[in-house]
Design a protein around this motif. Structure first.
Motif, PDB file in Angstrom:
ATOM      1  N   VAL A 144       0.841  -1.205   0.000  1.00 21.46           N
ATOM      2  CA  VAL A 144       0.000   0.000   0.000  1.00 21.46           C
ATOM      3  C   VAL A 144       0.869   1.246   0.000  1.00 21.46           C
ATOM      4  CG1 VAL A 144      -1.708   1.305   1.311  1.00 21.46           C
ATOM      5  CG2 VAL A 144      -1.912  -1.191   1.126  1.00 21.46           C
ATOM      6  N   ALA A 145       1.926   1.242   0.847  1.00 13.70           N
ATOM      7  CA  ALA A 145       2.803   2.411   0.920  1.00 13.70           C
ATOM      8  C   ALA A 145       3.506   2.673  -0.403  1.00 13.70           C
ATOM      9  CB  ALA A 145       3.838   2.197   2.034  1.00 13.70           C
ATOM     10  N   ALA A 146       3.811   1.618  -1.136  1.00  8.56           N
ATOM     11  CA  ALA A 146       4.490   1.775  -2.429  1.00  8.56           C
ATOM     12  C   ALA A 146       3.523   2.116  -3.551  1.00  8.56           C
ATOM     13  CB  ALA A 146       5.256   0.496  -2.757  1.00  8.56           C
ATOM     14  N   GLY A 147       2.234   2.141  -3.253  1.00 14.35           N
ATOM     15  CA  GLY A 147       1.247   2.460  -4.277  1.00 14.35           C
ATOM     16  C   GLY A 147       0.984   1.328  -5.250  1.00 14.35           C
ATOM     17  N   LEU A 148       1.415   0.114  -4.885  1.00 13.67           N
ATOM     18  CA  LEU A 148       1.236  -1.018  -5.797  1.00 13.67           C
ATOM     19  C   LEU A 148      -0.137  -1.671  -5.630  1.00 13.67           C
ATOM     20  CD1 LEU A 148       4.774  -2.642  -5.412  1.00 13.67           C
ATOM     21  CD2 LEU A 148       3.951  -1.116  -7.219  1.00 13.67           C
ATOM     22  N   MET A 149      -0.760  -1.485  -4.504  1.00 14.48           N
ATOM     23  CA  MET A 149      -2.094  -2.031  -4.244  1.00 14.48           C
ATOM     24  C   MET A 149      -2.849  -1.084  -3.324  1.00 14.48           C
ATOM     25  SD  MET A 149      -1.567  -6.085  -3.399  1.00 14.48           S
ATOM     26  CE  MET A 149      -1.011  -7.278  -4.601  1.00 14.48           C
ATOM     27  N   ASN A 150      -4.172  -1.131  -3.415  1.00 17.70           N
ATOM     28  CA  ASN A 150      -4.931  -0.427  -2.389  1.00 17.70           C
ATOM     29  C   ASN A 150      -5.076  -1.360  -1.187  1.00 17.70           C
ATOM     30  OD1 ASN A 150      -7.163  -2.191  -2.780  1.00 17.70           O
ATOM     31  ND2 ASN A 150      -7.943  -0.904  -4.447  1.00 17.70           N
ATOM     32  N   GLU A 151      -5.547  -0.826  -0.074  1.00 11.85           N
ATOM     33  CA  GLU A 151      -5.563  -1.593   1.165  1.00 11.85           C
ATOM     34  C   GLU A 151      -6.426  -2.852   1.079  1.00 11.85           C
ATOM     35  OE1 GLU A 151      -6.823  -0.325   5.537  1.00 11.85           O
ATOM     36  OE2 GLU A 151      -4.867   0.472   4.978  1.00 11.85           O
ATOM     37  N   PRO A 152      -7.665  -2.799   0.553  1.00 15.31           N
ATOM     38  CA  PRO A 152      -8.460  -4.035   0.459  1.00 15.31           C
ATOM     39  C   PRO A 152      -7.771  -5.107  -0.379  1.00 15.31           C
ATOM     40  CG  PRO A 152      -9.875  -2.116   0.186  1.00 15.31           C
ATOM     41  CD  PRO A 152      -8.466  -1.612   0.151  1.00 15.31           C
ATOM     42  N   GLU A 153      -7.149  -4.705  -1.476  1.00 10.30           N
ATOM     43  CA  GLU A 153      -6.462  -5.678  -2.325  1.00 10.30           C
ATOM     44  C   GLU A 153      -5.274  -6.300  -1.585  1.00 10.30           C
ATOM     45  OE1 GLU A 153      -7.231  -3.684  -6.749  1.00 10.30           O
ATOM     46  OE2 GLU A 153      -5.392  -3.246  -5.616  1.00 10.30           O
ATOM     47  N   ALA A 154      -4.505  -5.457  -0.920  1.00  7.13           N
ATOM     48  CA  ALA A 154      -3.304  -5.950  -0.247  1.00  7.13           C
ATOM     49  C   ALA A 154      -3.648  -6.926   0.868  1.00  7.13           C
ATOM     50  CB  ALA A 154      -2.504  -4.778   0.307  1.00  7.13           C
TER      51      ALA A 154
END
Length: 412
Positions: free
Chosen positions: A301-311
């Motif tokens: 999430v911090a890297a912008g690779l996924m949103n929180e629900p996805e991660a």
């Protein structure tokens, strides 16, 4: 007195006798006092016991003591003396769980040690099993609760794990101005590590002890928290042994989260994915999560690779990237301070709880509205909430009221 060889049956129980018997082998009757009765029953013996002549069993007359004959020996004198019963220590009451009713009746020595929680009679062997019914005894830390004046915590093994690898520590040291600080530390043992229950215990106790010593001395609360996290890390690292390395086992490890309230300031500190939440009394106000996980999901999430629900839906979500232990690298304790503008509680917990109430809003909905007044009840409620939701993990939660209530003002 008739000759004994003329008495073929015991006059008391009709048991056959042998020549020369002085006492009946069945009932113990003294055959030396057997005498013939007069009248219709003259051929049937009458037994005198302690000087009283007993008529035949079918006779209707009452018997009376005969002063003309010396009393026979007391039958109790023929019995062996009862075994001595050890005297109880003055001022003590025997624990009913460790008293054997049979032993109490017979005078036999009572076995020492705890009794089975299932059958109540068996003693417990070295492996924790009842020697009578075979029931496995619960471990002392399978469920733990503790409450001080204004802070409380509870922990449970959960429904799927065999052991509780969580631990907590709470305290209320006095400050120089006479007020109290509130400390709550919650640790979650890393399941893939060896002796993770020892790690969580060592970390919680070391961190709490460090803050108990530094906060009252006036050390800045955020610095005190930072130092306490390092003290916890050192305590866990010290548990690693050469045997762990030789057996290629991961060294003992755990996560940690802590909250301290002193002088109107709330400070939290953590390493790993155990969390702290802010829940105001006024539920129309905003709740907040006060910590950020050291985990694979948080990094995505911090890297912008996924949103929180996805991660957090990914199977790798809970892989931690920070922990306490000898094999931890680049230890970077996190601390943060807040000054809430209203009353509420801090919920300090392991992922055994927040897995079922992940967002701040979900956690606020799970926390009882009277949590600040009843911290122990609220901690118990949240443990039950997690168990009802599935209890897939150990669950531990501490409730820290803000502002602190006067001691004794709350009720469990």
């Amino acid at each position: 007195m008739p000759q004994l060889d003329q008495v073929s049956d015991c006059p008391g129980c009709a048991e056959p006798l042998e020549e020369g018997d002085l006492f009946c082998g069945a009932c113990g009757a003294d055959l030396r006092t057997a005498v013939p009765a007069a009248g219709a029953d003259a051929d049937r013996p009458t037994l005198a016991v302690n000087g009283a002549r007993l008529p035949p069993a079918d006779a209707g007359a009452d018997f009376t003591l005969s002063p003309a004959e010396p009393p026979a020996p007391d039958a109790s004198a023929l019995l062996p003396p009862p075994a001595a019963t050890p005297a109880a220590t003055p001022g003590t009451v025997p624990d009913p769980r460790t008293v054997d009713p049979l032993a109490a009746a017979t005078g036999e020595p009572e076995p020492l040690g705890p009794r089975c929680v299932a059958c109540g009679t068996g003693t417990i062997d070295d492996d924790g099993y009842c020697e009578h019914c075979g029931h496995k005894q619960p471990h002392a830390r399978d469920h733990m609760e503790h409450e001080l004046g204004t802070v409380a915590a509870a922990s449970d093994r959960g429904l799927r794990h065999h052991h509780n690898e969580d631990f907590f520590a709470i305290d209320e040291p006095a400050l120089a101005d006479g007020s109290l600080a509130t400390i709550a530390v919650v640790c979650d043992g890393v399941s893939s590590a060896s002796r993770s229950d020892e790690a969580s215990t060592a970390a919680a106790e070391a961190a709490c002890s460090a803050m108990r010593g530094s906060v009252p001395r006036g050390v800045h609360i955020q610095q005190a928290m930072h130092d306490a996290l390092f003290a916890a890390a050192e305590a866990v690292s010290a548990l690693a042994t050469e045997a762990d390395a030789e057996a290629q086992r991961n060294a003992p490890a755990c996560t940690i989260v802590s909250a301290v309230i002193a002088g109107g300031l709330l400070t939290v500190g953590w390493v790993g994915d155990s969390r702290a939440y802010w829940v105001p009394d006024d539920r129309t106000a905003r709740s907040a999560r006060l910590t950020e996980d050291d985990s694979w999901a948080a990094q995505m999430v911090a890297a912008g690779l996924m949103n929180e629900p996805e991660a957090y839906a990914d199977s790798r979500a809970h892989a931690i990237t920070g922990w306490l232990g000898a094999d931890a690298y680049d230890l970077d304790p996190h601390t943060a301070s807040f000054k809430p503008d209203r009353a509420g509680v801090v919920v300090v917990c392991t992922d055994g709880l927040w897995n079922y109430a992940e967002s701040a809003e979900e956690m606020a909905a799970a926390v009882p509205h009277d949590a600040r007044l009843r911290p122990l009840h609220s901690a118990q409620h949240l443990v039950g909430y997690a168990l009802d939701a599935g209890g897939h993990d150990n669950v531990t939660v501490a409730i820290v009221p803000f502002p602190m209530l006067p001691e004794g003002a709350g009720s469990a």
